[in-house]
Design an enzyme around this catalytic site. Structure first.
Site, PDB file in Angstrom:
ATOM      1  N   THR A  12       1.583   4.517  18.766  1.00 56.32           N
ATOM      2  CA  THR A  12       0.701   4.641  19.934  1.00 56.32           C
ATOM      3  C   THR A  12      -0.523   3.743  19.844  1.00 56.32           C
ATOM      4  O   THR A  12      -1.312   3.672  20.793  1.00 56.32           O
ATOM      5  CB  THR A  12       0.214   6.104  20.084  1.00 56.32           C
ATOM      6  OG1 THR A  12      -0.407   6.483  18.854  1.00 56.32           O
ATOM      7  CG2 THR A  12       1.347   7.049  20.408  1.00 56.32           C
ATOM      8  N   VAL A  60       3.273  14.150  12.086  1.00 54.66           N
ATOM      9  CA  VAL A  60       3.959  13.961  10.797  1.00 54.66           C
ATOM     10  C   VAL A  60       3.586  15.030   9.770  1.00 54.66           C
ATOM     11  O   VAL A  60       4.275  15.197   8.767  1.00 54.66           O
ATOM     12  CB  VAL A  60       3.721  12.550  10.184  1.00 54.66           C
ATOM     13  CG1 VAL A  60       4.295  11.454  11.046  1.00 54.66           C
ATOM     14  CG2 VAL A  60       2.251  12.303   9.876  1.00 54.66           C
ATOM     15  N   ASN A  86       4.335   3.909   9.175  1.00 49.68           N
ATOM     16  CA  ASN A  86       3.025   3.325   9.480  1.00 49.68           C
ATOM     17  C   ASN A  86       1.955   4.371   9.802  1.00 49.68           C
ATOM     18  O   ASN A  86       0.778   4.135   9.556  1.00 49.68           O
ATOM     19  CB  ASN A  86       3.210   2.358  10.662  1.00 49.68           C
ATOM     20  CG  ASN A  86       1.907   1.976  11.312  1.00 49.68           C
ATOM     21  OD1 ASN A  86       1.121   1.207  10.770  1.00 49.68           O
ATOM     22  ND2 ASN A  86       1.648   2.542  12.510  1.00 49.68           N
ATOM     23  N   SER A 139      -2.117  -0.160   1.876  1.00 47.55           N
ATOM     24  CA  SER A 139      -3.464  -0.674   2.157  1.00 47.55           C
ATOM     25  C   SER A 139      -3.987  -1.326   0.884  1.00 47.55           C
ATOM     26  O   SER A 139      -3.524  -1.007  -0.223  1.00 47.55           O
ATOM     27  CB  SER A 139      -4.395   0.481   2.532  1.00 47.55           C
ATOM     28  OG  SER A 139      -5.752   0.053   2.536  1.00 47.55           O
ATOM     29  N   TYR A 152      -8.831   8.705   0.388  1.00 43.24           N
ATOM     30  CA  TYR A 152      -8.014   7.733   1.138  1.00 43.24           C
ATOM     31  C   TYR A 152      -7.334   6.781   0.149  1.00 43.24           C
ATOM     32  O   TYR A 152      -6.122   6.525   0.263  1.00 43.24           O
ATOM     33  CB  TYR A 152      -8.868   6.965   2.152  1.00 43.24           C
ATOM     34  CG  TYR A 152      -8.055   5.939   2.927  1.00 43.24           C
ATOM     35  CD1 TYR A 152      -7.041   6.339   3.806  1.00 43.24           C
ATOM     36  CD2 TYR A 152      -8.272   4.566   2.755  1.00 43.24           C
ATOM     37  CE1 TYR A 152      -6.283   5.400   4.499  1.00 43.24           C
ATOM     38  CE2 TYR A 152      -7.521   3.627   3.452  1.00 43.24           C
ATOM     39  CZ  TYR A 152      -6.521   4.050   4.320  1.00 43.24           C
ATOM     40  OH  TYR A 152      -5.769   3.115   5.006  1.00 43.24           O
ATOM     41  N   LYS A 156      -3.306   6.196  -0.525  1.00 40.99           N
ATOM     42  CA  LYS A 156      -2.621   4.907  -0.414  1.00 40.99           C
ATOM     43  C   LYS A 156      -2.076   4.443  -1.774  1.00 40.99           C
ATOM     44  O   LYS A 156      -1.093   3.720  -1.814  1.00 40.99           O
ATOM     45  CB  LYS A 156      -3.551   3.864   0.214  1.00 40.99           C
ATOM     46  CG  LYS A 156      -3.804   4.127   1.713  1.00 40.99           C
ATOM     47  CD  LYS A 156      -2.498   4.049   2.528  1.00 40.99           C
ATOM     48  CE  LYS A 156      -2.707   4.167   4.013  1.00 40.99           C
ATOM     49  NZ  LYS A 156      -1.484   4.004   4.805  1.00 40.99           N
TER      50      LYS A 156
END
Ligand code: NDP
Ligand code: 8X3
Length: 251
Positions: A12, A60, A86, A139, A152, A156
């Site tokens: 989106t 998700v 993604n 990332s 974060y 990743k």
């Protein structure tokens, strides 16, 4: 390439949307996923004159929703050749002692567990067919840890580990697994990280030319369009002004 079907999470916005647009121009059939249904509908309308498109709305984080949505795919879309993992975001940017538990839950649940749920729902059929391609969007935060990036970065780093784990475990099944690890890409990412503070988000991308979502889409398409015997493990991609997670040449 024969006409393939791609399943794109986070279609989106940002990288996922640009990838969908590029794939459509290359006649790849699309399963577009996200939570914002109006955006999914609009993108389907935009791309349907280029390729076959269907949409799936699910979060998700929600195991049941993930599996139900994928099971509900129309027969014509059930053979998934390419999975683009993604969907993801950062939530907050605080020192470890000040972080919000809800933000930590969101990042682990979306970036790590969500990626696992979607993969678990799609992989068995790839294994059965001895064929498939998975691209995990990691990332630079999955390769380095920067101040206040803590959870974060951890999420990743997990994506980086899972990318390797998938390649190892799926090696006997002819399934290719690749990751792209971008530096700064100008999308809605920072708006989400700063909880709708548009001004703060805008500042992240001022003073230098950030990567655009289309740049990452180009790289994803390059990766998936190599001959069948070529598998790129991963790629780190920076804007020219960036030299590491923390070194950014801003005006
Ligand atoms: P955007 O915020 O523009 O897009 C994020 C996408 O993820 C949206 O389509 C959103 O859809 C989807 N998403 C988020 N949470 C959920 C959820 N719970 N369930 C389903 N879908 C979800 O950011 P980007 O395009 O930049 O981010 C895409 C990926 O790239 C992420 O994994 C991000 O970590 C990574 N990345 C981004 C970088 C950047 O600088 N922008 C750099 C490095 C990596 P919806 O809200 O409709 O559900
Ligand atoms: C997004 C890039 O540097 O904000 O993953 O972590 S960064």
């Amino acid at each position: 390439m024969n006409q393939k079907t791609a399943f794109i999470t986070g279609a989106t916005s940002g990288i996922g949307k640009a990838t969908a647009q590029l794939f459509a121009r290359n006649k790849i059939r699309l399963i577009l996923c996200g939570r914002r249904i109006e955006r999914l509908i609009r993108l389907k309308e935009e791309l349907s004159n280029l390729t076959d498109v269907t949409t799936l709305q699910f979060d998700v984080r929600n195991k049941k929703e993930v599996f139900n949505a994928i099971e509900s795919l129309p027969t014509a879309f059930q053979k998934i050749d390419i999975l683009i993992n993604n969907a993801g975001n950062a939530h907050g940017l605080s020192s470890i002692q000040d972080g919000e538990l809800d933000d930590w839950d969101a990042m682990i649940d979306i970036n790590v567990k969500g990626l696992l749920y979607v993969s678990k729902a799609i992989l068995p059929k790839m294994v059965e067919r001895n064929d498939g391609f998975i691209v995990n969007i990691g990332s630079i935060a999955g390769k380095e840890v920067y101040p206040h990036g803590n959870v974060y970065c951890a999420s990743k780093h997990a994506v980086n580990a899972l990318n390797k784990a998938m390649r190892v475990d799926l090696n006997n099944y002819n399934i290719r697994v690749s990751a792209i690890h971008p530096g700064a890409v100008e999308t809605e990412f920072s708006e989400v990280r700063f909880k709708g503070d548009v001004e703060k988000a805008r500042k992240v991308y001022t003073g230098f030319k950030a990567l655009q979502a289309e740049d990452i889409a180009d790289i994803i398409y390059f990766v998936i369009s190599r001959p069948y015997y070529v598998n790129i493990e991963d790629l780190i991609v920076y804007p020219t002004a960036q030299a590491s997670a923390t070194i950014l040449n801003k005006e």
